[in-house]
Design an enzyme around this catalytic site. Structure first.
Site, PDB file in Angstrom:
ATOM      1  CD  GLU A 135       3.006  -0.788  -1.694  1.00  0.00           C
ATOM      2  OE1 GLU A 135       2.273   0.048  -1.070  1.00  0.00           O
ATOM      3  OE2 GLU A 135       2.934  -2.082  -1.289  1.00  0.00           O
ATOM      4  CG  ASP A 137      -2.064  -2.304   2.867  1.00  0.00           C
ATOM      5  OD1 ASP A 137      -1.115  -2.763   2.972  1.00  0.00           O
ATOM      6  OD2 ASP A 137      -2.287  -2.029   1.298  1.00  0.00           O
TER       7      ASP A 137
END
Length: 835
Positions: free
Chosen positions: A519, A323
């Site tokens: 997020e 990521d």
């Protein structure tokens, strides 16, 4: 089990896997050590690594230099990589992150995306040597959500409520076609998170709290995106998928994004393995490793998860991508160097802005043997194998440029179907729904005519903020759909954001809920729905005798008992996306007063009885929700909902990591102080106060509201500061996500000396120079300034232990008014001034 392969194919393959030859640098702690014998079996289809593909890859690799091989394992972001860079650097991949776009224009036309993709490919082909084609990745997580005019499907939290695997497959197909039309090859999905704590800011990216839903969806979504793998490349209009975030991203302690899953290996298998086996069996070409940890060990450095399990019993033949700069969070690593992650099983580094130094360092490590030749070759083979199947080696791209597929009528109809199927009816007293033909309908709430709020995060921008309806040319708001349906039935519809009216309506629909986030910006301390205005509107309508229908927009279940009590009907609409008409299809009857469509959605997440936010999941001891997993009423299956308790179980307001001074108030647990050479004065409720020796004076002034700002007047001298203090708090995740310290300001008297802003431990450490910004600002005009957190870190601030998130210092006379101090998403408008 796979079928036997020929001796020729075996000869072409690596004699033994590199993961058996190149152990990671540091042994994994026993508490985070996976044992392959405890895991179920899966297998990538034989077609992923058929003999012809392997022969092609082997021959290609025989011509590649070490530099070219290292380039394959590096991915940079389009905000940092230019086409010209590819004339020098042989990168394997580019991506467009949530805030990245052609020329930094987040509302760029679709053709600009096509042109950019072609520019990268053309530059890559001109470099010389063995020019391996790029693979272009993008977050198309609820449709092609970065592109103006694309179809926006409901987020996964809503799709999970639909319980319809075939719908998921068709959404995958539509998404793939729209992505391919704009020149990209690969999406970072499906998301197979199993959110177990709804306070997590990514809860809406998961289908359900129970892995059964993800297991039923993973295969269909993979097949929708990619099609079934064959010995040929994927058909035009298909794109590569990436199952994510491996593993237990939805199981972190207290729902902390990028946090730590504290639990057993058996829980990893039973819950968080989720639909990975089904995605692998369906042929998913890549898997994205999670930012998060298991019992303190980052997944991106855990070879027992990435290698022993994934390439052992799970039989995965694709590649693993990390990521966004996740490798930099591994002990002993930085964003620019991390052989530990690569040796542990990361095949491709997602290095959005660190790619150049990471390429140089990884190349040096490959030359020195710190990264073995076998490990590098294994990673490159996996990447090239996926590229062959994706079709990037083909010269023709017959779908690219067919921009008429974006938001096409067929795709919009599919999205509208998905909206209908995702709605969950929580309450419907006295048959207020469906709304009869000919009714006078009042539609209230600021969210009713706000497509951006209905779409949520990951919409045009990372956080989904700053959008207007004009940014969604192929879309319909919830209000637009209701107005259309009511008028078709012979009624009237009136939009009134605050719920006021002149003529009493027959029924009111109030649309409200969470505003967009993504997020860690969505991480919260409890599940209390805090905005007061929607409840006030509902109560006013209730007092006026108007039947009320609440449409609640959210990325997770929230404690809304007061709002449910004040509603005759309550609908959980989640984040429905661009087709607001899907709600009207269910809420508004046909001309005969019959439902046009019934409710069919079922809760994929347990609805809380209080606001505390403790994990609430089916099957856990003491399970006691307000509305259980699987709950959902319908017109065919009505049921009464009595009065609900309005005791939230939460005392006081939660503290904030990211908001410091909002609406004229210091946010808990922060405090405001003034400093000079005489020491510090802590500011309370005073409207005028000075530092100990009068170097800094504070007065209350107006900005967005009465007394919502503070004016700081500096006389000039050493150590004169206005600051917010508290903590310490860890803002390293926010810095990694390129968030910014944002505030509104008005220069009232131009600075006569140097003015700096610091965020960190105080005393000017990590300071950036804002003198020019303040000197050039017009006197008396309110403006907004954003400074990237990473800039403070680059100047020496320890962002893992921030005690003073805002410290303004002036060496000369200066007067400035400030308000709305908080962390904000960098939408390409944040700066990094010189020291």
């Amino acid at each position: 089990m796979r079928s036997p392969v020929s001796l020729i194919a075996l000869a072409l393959a690596i004699s033994s896997p590199a993961w058996a030859q190149a152990p990671a640098d540091v042994p994994v702690a026993d508490a985070a050590r996976a044992h392959p014998t405890n895991w179920p079996h899966a297998a990538s289809p034989d077609a992923m690594s058929d003999a012809r593909t392997e022969a092609f890859v082997t021959e290609l690799m025989s011509r590649m230099t070490l530099e070219e091989k290292v380039g394959q394992v590096i991915q940079g972001d389009i905000s940092s990589v230019t086409p010209q860079d590819l004339l020098t650097y042989p990168l394997g991949s580019i991506l467009a992150g949530g805030n990245s776009s052609p020329g930094g224009d987040e509302r760029a036309a679709a053709q600009a995306w096509v042109d950019l993709a072609r520019a990268y490919r053309e530059a890559n082909a001109k470099r010389g040597g063995t020019a391996v084609p790029l693979i272009f990745g993008i977050d198309a997580v609820h449709g092609h959500n970065n592109i103006v005019g694309a179809t926006l499907f409901p987020h996964n939290v809503g799709l999970g409520a639909a319980r319809d695997p075939d719908l998921i497959r068709r959404i995958g197909e539509a998404t793939a076609l729209e992505v391919a039309a704009t020149g990209a090859d690969w999406t970072f999905g499906p998301t197979l998170a199993v959110p177990r704590d709804d306070r997590w800011g990514r809860a809406y990216e998961g289908y359900a709290e129970d892995p059964e839903v993800a297991r039923s969806y993973a295969g269909p979504m993979t097949l929708g995106l990619q099609g079934a793998l064959t010995t040929e490349p994927m058909a035009p209009g298909r794109i590569a998928g990436s199952a994510k975030h491996y593993l237990a991203d939805g199981g972190t302690d207290r729902g902390r994004d990028q946090g730590d899953f504290i639990g057993s290996e058996q829980d990893l298998v039973n819950i968080h393995l989720s639909g990975y086996t089904q995605a692998i069996d369906a042929g998913v070409l890549s898997i994205m490793a999670s930012f998060s940890s298991w019992n303190g060990v980052k997944h991106s450095a855990n070879e027992t998860i990435l290698r022993d399990v994934l390439h052992g019993p799970l039989g995965f033949d694709g590649f693993v991508v990390s990521d966004w700069n996740a490798h930099g969070q591994i002990p002993g690593c930085s964003n620019e160097s991390c052989p530990q992650a690569f040796n542990a099983g990361i095949d491709m580094f997602m290095a959005p802005d660190s790619w150049k130094a990471l390429y140089d360092n990884t190349l040096a490590q490959a030359r020195s043997g710190e990264i073995s030749e076998a490990r590098l070759d294994e990673a490159v083979r996996r990447i090239l194998r996926a590229k062959v199947k994706t079709g990037v080696f083909r010269e023709e791209r017959p779908v690219e440029g067919r921009l008429e597929v974006l938001g096409s009528p067929e795709h919009r109809a599919l999205a509208r179907e998905a909206v209908r199927k995702s709605l969950v009816l929580i309450k419907n007293e006295d048959g207020v729904l469906p709304i009869r033909p000919g009714a006078r309908v009042l539609v209230a709430g600021t969210a009713a005519d706000d497509i951006g709020q209905a779409a949520g995060g990951w919409t045009l921008t990372w956080q989904g903020v700053g959008n207007t309806n004009a940014d969604f040319p192929n879309a319909q708001s919830i209000w637009g759909g209701i107005e259309e349906a009511v008028r078709a039935g012979g009624g009237t519809a009136t939009l009134s954001a605050d719920g006021t009216f002149e003529d009493k309506p027959d029924v009111a629909i109030v649309v409200f809920g969470e505003t967009p986030y993504a997020e860690f910006q969505g991480d919260i301390e409890d599940l209390d729905f805090k905005p007061e205005e929607p409840l006030a509107v509902l109560k006013r309508l209730q007092a006026a005798g108007v039947p009320t229908v609440s449409v609640f927009l959210s990325g997770r279940p929230m404690w809304t008992n007061p709002e449910i009590n004040a509603s005759d009907a309550f609908v959980a609409a989640w984040l429905p996306g661009s087709e607001g008409g899907g709600l009207a299809d269910v809420l508004i009857s046909d001309g005969q007063g019959r439902p046009r469509h019934d409710f069919s959605g079922k809760l994929g997440f347990s609805w809380p009885k209080d606001a505390a936010g403790a994990p609430l999941n089916r099957g856990q001891p003491g399970y006691d929700p307000q509305f259980a997993y699987g709950y959902g009423l319908s017109y065919a299956r009505p049921a009464a909902v009595g009065a609900l308790s309005e005791d939230s179980g939460v005392a006081g307001a939660a503290s904030s990591l990211t908001a410091y001074f909002i609406d004229g108030r210091i946010v808990s647990p922060w405090s405001l102080a003034l400093e000079d050479s005489g020491g510090q004065t802590r500011v309370g409720a005073e409207k005028s106060v000075a530092s100990p020796r009068g170097g800094v004076t504070l007065t209350v002034v107006d900005d967005l509201a009465q007394e919502s700002a503070r004016r700081f007047a500096f006389t000039g001298g050493e150590g004169q500061r206005a600051l917010i203090w508290g903590g310490p708090v860890d803002l390293s995740r926010q810095s990694n996500g390129e968030m910014a310290l944002a505030f509104r300001y008005r220069v009232d008297a131009s600075p006569q000396g140097r003015v700096t802003l610091a965020s960190g431990q105080g005393g000017g450490r990590g300071a950036v120079d804002l003198t020019d910004a303040f000197r050039t600002a017009p006197i008396g005009e309110w403006r907004t300034l954003k400074v990237r957190l990473s800039c403070f870190g680059a100047r020496g601030a320890d962002l893992a232990a921030v005690e003073r998130p805002f410290e303004l210092e002036s060496s000369g006379a200066f007067t400035v008014s400030v308000s709305e101090i908080e962390l904000a998403s960098n939408e390409g408008d944040a700066v990094c001034p010189a020291t």
